[in-house]
Design a protein around this motif. Structure first.
Motif, PDB file in Angstrom:
ATOM      1  N   CYS A   8      53.180   6.055  25.117  1.00 26.78           N
ATOM      2  CA  CYS A   8      52.373   5.254  25.818  1.00 26.78           C
ATOM      3  C   CYS A   8      51.510   7.092  26.914  1.00 26.78           C
ATOM      4  O   CYS A   8      50.729   7.244  27.068  1.00 26.78           O
ATOM      5  CB  CYS A   8      52.478   4.337  27.223  1.00 26.78           C
ATOM      6  N   ASN A  51      46.351   1.662  26.547  1.00 22.12           N
ATOM      7  CA  ASN A  51      45.640   0.854  25.254  1.00 22.12           C
ATOM      8  C   ASN A  51      44.398   0.455  25.804  1.00 22.12           C
ATOM      9  O   ASN A  51      43.449   0.443  24.767  1.00 22.12           O
ATOM     10  CB  ASN A  51      46.308  -0.808  25.275  1.00 22.12           C
ATOM     11  N   THR A  78      53.632   0.552  23.189  1.00 22.62           N
ATOM     12  CA  THR A  78      52.201   0.358  23.699  1.00 22.62           C
ATOM     13  C   THR A  78      51.910  -1.244  23.014  1.00 22.62           C
ATOM     14  O   THR A  78      51.419  -1.616  23.681  1.00 22.62           O
ATOM     15  CB  THR A  78      50.705   0.628  22.866  1.00 22.62           C
ATOM     16  N   SER A  79      53.357  -1.760  22.490  1.00 23.35           N
ATOM     17  CA  SER A  79      53.300  -3.413  22.488  1.00 23.35           C
ATOM     18  C   SER A  79      54.384  -4.316  23.790  1.00 23.35           C
ATOM     19  O   SER A  79      54.933  -4.868  23.063  1.00 23.35           O
ATOM     20  CB  SER A  79      53.570  -3.227  20.636  1.00 23.35           C
ATOM     21  N   GLU A 128      53.195  -2.702  15.838  1.00 17.38           N
ATOM     22  CA  GLU A 128      52.289  -2.256  16.437  1.00 17.38           C
ATOM     23  C   GLU A 128      51.559  -0.991  15.254  1.00 17.38           C
ATOM     24  O   GLU A 128      51.089  -0.344  15.441  1.00 17.38           O
ATOM     25  CB  GLU A 128      53.336  -1.288  17.352  1.00 17.38           C
TER      26      GLU A 128
END
Length: 520
Positions: free
Chosen positions: A17, A135, A40-41, A161
């Motif tokens: 991230c 995101n 990010t997931s 992802e």
């Protein structure tokens, strides 16, 4: 401080991230992002239902949290195997594994002190906000991205992802490790530098130069490839390498090959390029040098990769010196006195049809001869036989073109792939790509013969006169055909052509013993 050199950011989990956010905020900086199971997931983590439970857990039970998380972070066996040598006997390996696992347990108990309860919850909130922030800015990421995703990640849905980021990011490539867990870089068998080199993402400047940016394999990479991954394949084939001295004598090994470049090896391209791996290994073991193999540009194009692309043979080709076959790449390789491998028959030979084994499909283009003369290159024609003892071609190009679905797939692939030799007429210029249907045979043996060196130094007439160049070209082609004829004839005299005889010999003298062959 170094505006003309790329900056590599390696981000693991939350670090993924962070790396993406840095790239989104700094599009003017030349960044290469290496993301390992990026968080990010996090909103989709399987742990979401138990996060409230963790927050409500009494403080005196917090010591159990590291043990619980250890089961979802990664594979403890693969992590424990990292520092265990590969050449140990099974009992020694088991003992070392037991000791390594035992030594890891006290570390887990210390995590409760390193990450107190309040710190853990603060980190979880940071993950949540960090993932949301990143995101919302994916559209602004201009950097090259290499995403490493684990298939057995129990902490994050990293495979899904990878599918999403592969579509969302402008310049993203993926390597998928289906059997690994969340802590990918801590697990055995994963070498980050090898992955970067395999996907051709190591560069020193703004644009990658396939000649000067190439990094030869390290000793550990060599051992991983040839002492582990390809060991059984080479052991089953027991390749015979022969070369020709200047006086015409044929000897076992590569003594007839010059120790210094530039050298151009020109030969027959076997079905699916099956001859390459033993050839690369022998040159590295005996000559301590890499051979820069000129390959079809499609092997280096990312357009045919998917979001679940695993490490493949193409990555190995890149790691061991493969580069797109272009005049400029050959020119610059000769400038650097390198060993260069060229197959004039190209894809048409490597993906030949039934009944075409050992047939050359060389176009009437002697340009490599003229370039070799310009640089005073030593040309070595070589022959190879053995594919017919290993593989049976079941469905070739002609068979598949008669099947509607396969015909459409072949046409689609070749429409998108970079074309070569469109100016060459007939079958010599037919460079259509397809995947032949093959069946393995009880393995016979591979035979290589490097012919008498052809010195191009001082042959200025070849540079200026196309007729002279064509005469040398036809001579090289004839030499390759003669070398293959010699090998096909002489292998009938080899008492160890059968794998049964070779197995008996190695059982008596050891698997590392060189198996004899025919008398040259």
């Amino acid at each position: 401080m170094s505006p003309n050199r790329p900056i590599y950011l390696v981000g693991d989990s939350f670090g993924g991230c962070l790396a993406l956010s840095v790239a989104a905020r700094n599009p003017q900086i030349d960044l290469v992002l290496i993301l390992i199971n990026p968080a990010t997931s996090f909103a989709k983590t399987p742990l979401q239902p138990i996060l409230p439970v963790l927050e409500a857990m009494p403080s005196d039970l917090h010591v159990t949290v590291p043990y619980l998380l250890s089961f979802v972070m990664g594979d403890p066996v693969k992590m424990a195997m990292v520092n265990i040598e590969n050449n140990l006997s099974p009992p020694e390996t088991l003992q070392k594994l037991s000791n390594s696992l035992t030594s890891m347990l006290p570390l887990l108990s210390e995590l409760a002190d390193i990450i107190p309860r309040d710190t853990l919850f603060w980190k979880l909130k940071l993950l949540k906000s960090g993932a949301a922030y990143t995101n919302s800015r994916l559209h602004a990421v201009q950097a090259e991205v290499l995403l490493l995703a684990s298939g057995n990640d129990n902490l994050l849905p990293s495979g899904e992802e990878a599918d999403r980021l592969f579509k969302s990011l402008k310049n993203c490539r993926v390597r998928y490790f289906k059997d690994n867990g969340h802590t990918l870089l801590l697990e055995d068998g994963v070498n980050l530098l090898s992955v970067i080199k395999g996907v051709n993402m190591y560069r020193r400047g703004r644009q990658r130069d396939p000649v000067t940016d190439y990094m030869p394999p390290t000793l550990s990479e060599f051992k991983k490839t040839f002492d582990e991954d390809h060991k059984l394949f080479h052991l089953a084939l027991s390749p015979v390498m022969l070369s020709t001295l200047k006086n015409g004598k044929i000897v076992r090994g590569l003594a007839g090959v010059p120790d210094q470049g530039p050298v151009l090896f020109v030969g027959y391209h076997a079905l699916m390029g099956i001859e390459l791996s033993p050839l690369y290994e022998e040159f590295l073991r005996e000559k301590k040098t890499i051979v820069r193999g000129m390959a079809h540009p499609v092997l280096f194009e990312a357009k045919f990769e998917s979001s679940r692309q695993e490490l493949s043979r193409f990555d190995t080709i890149c790691m061991y010196g493969g580069l797109p076959v272009t005049p400029i790449n050959m020119y610059r390789s000769f400038e650097r006195n390198q060993y260069v491998l060229l197959y004039p028959g190209g894809v048409r030979e490597a993906l030949h049809r039934k009944g075409e084994a050992y047939k050359l499909f060389w176009p009437d283009q002697p340009e490599f001869v003229r370039m070799a003369a310009r640089f005073g290159v030593t040309i070595i024609p070589f022959g190879f036989v053995g594919e017919d003892d290993v593989l049976e071609l079941v469905a070739d190009y002609n068979d598949q073109k008669n099947i509607p679905y396969l015909r459409e797939w072949i046409e689609s692939i070749n429409r998108e792939a970079q074309r070569v030799r469109d100016n060459v007429k007939g079958e010599d210029g037919n460079q259509d790509i397809y995947i032949p249907a093959l069946l393995p045979k009880v393995p016979g043996r591979f035979y290589y013969l490097f012919g008498k060196p052809i010195e191009m130094k001082g042959m200025d007439n070849v540079v200026r006169d196309r007729k002279s160049a064509n005469e040398v070209y036809l001579h090289i082609k004839s030499e390759v055909e003669n070398l293959m004829s010699y090998l096909k004839r002489k292998r009938e005299e080899d008492p160890y052509r059968s794998i049964v005889q070779r197995a008996v010999y190695q059982a008596s003298w050891g698997v590392s013993a060189e198996v004899p062959t025919f008398e040259p």
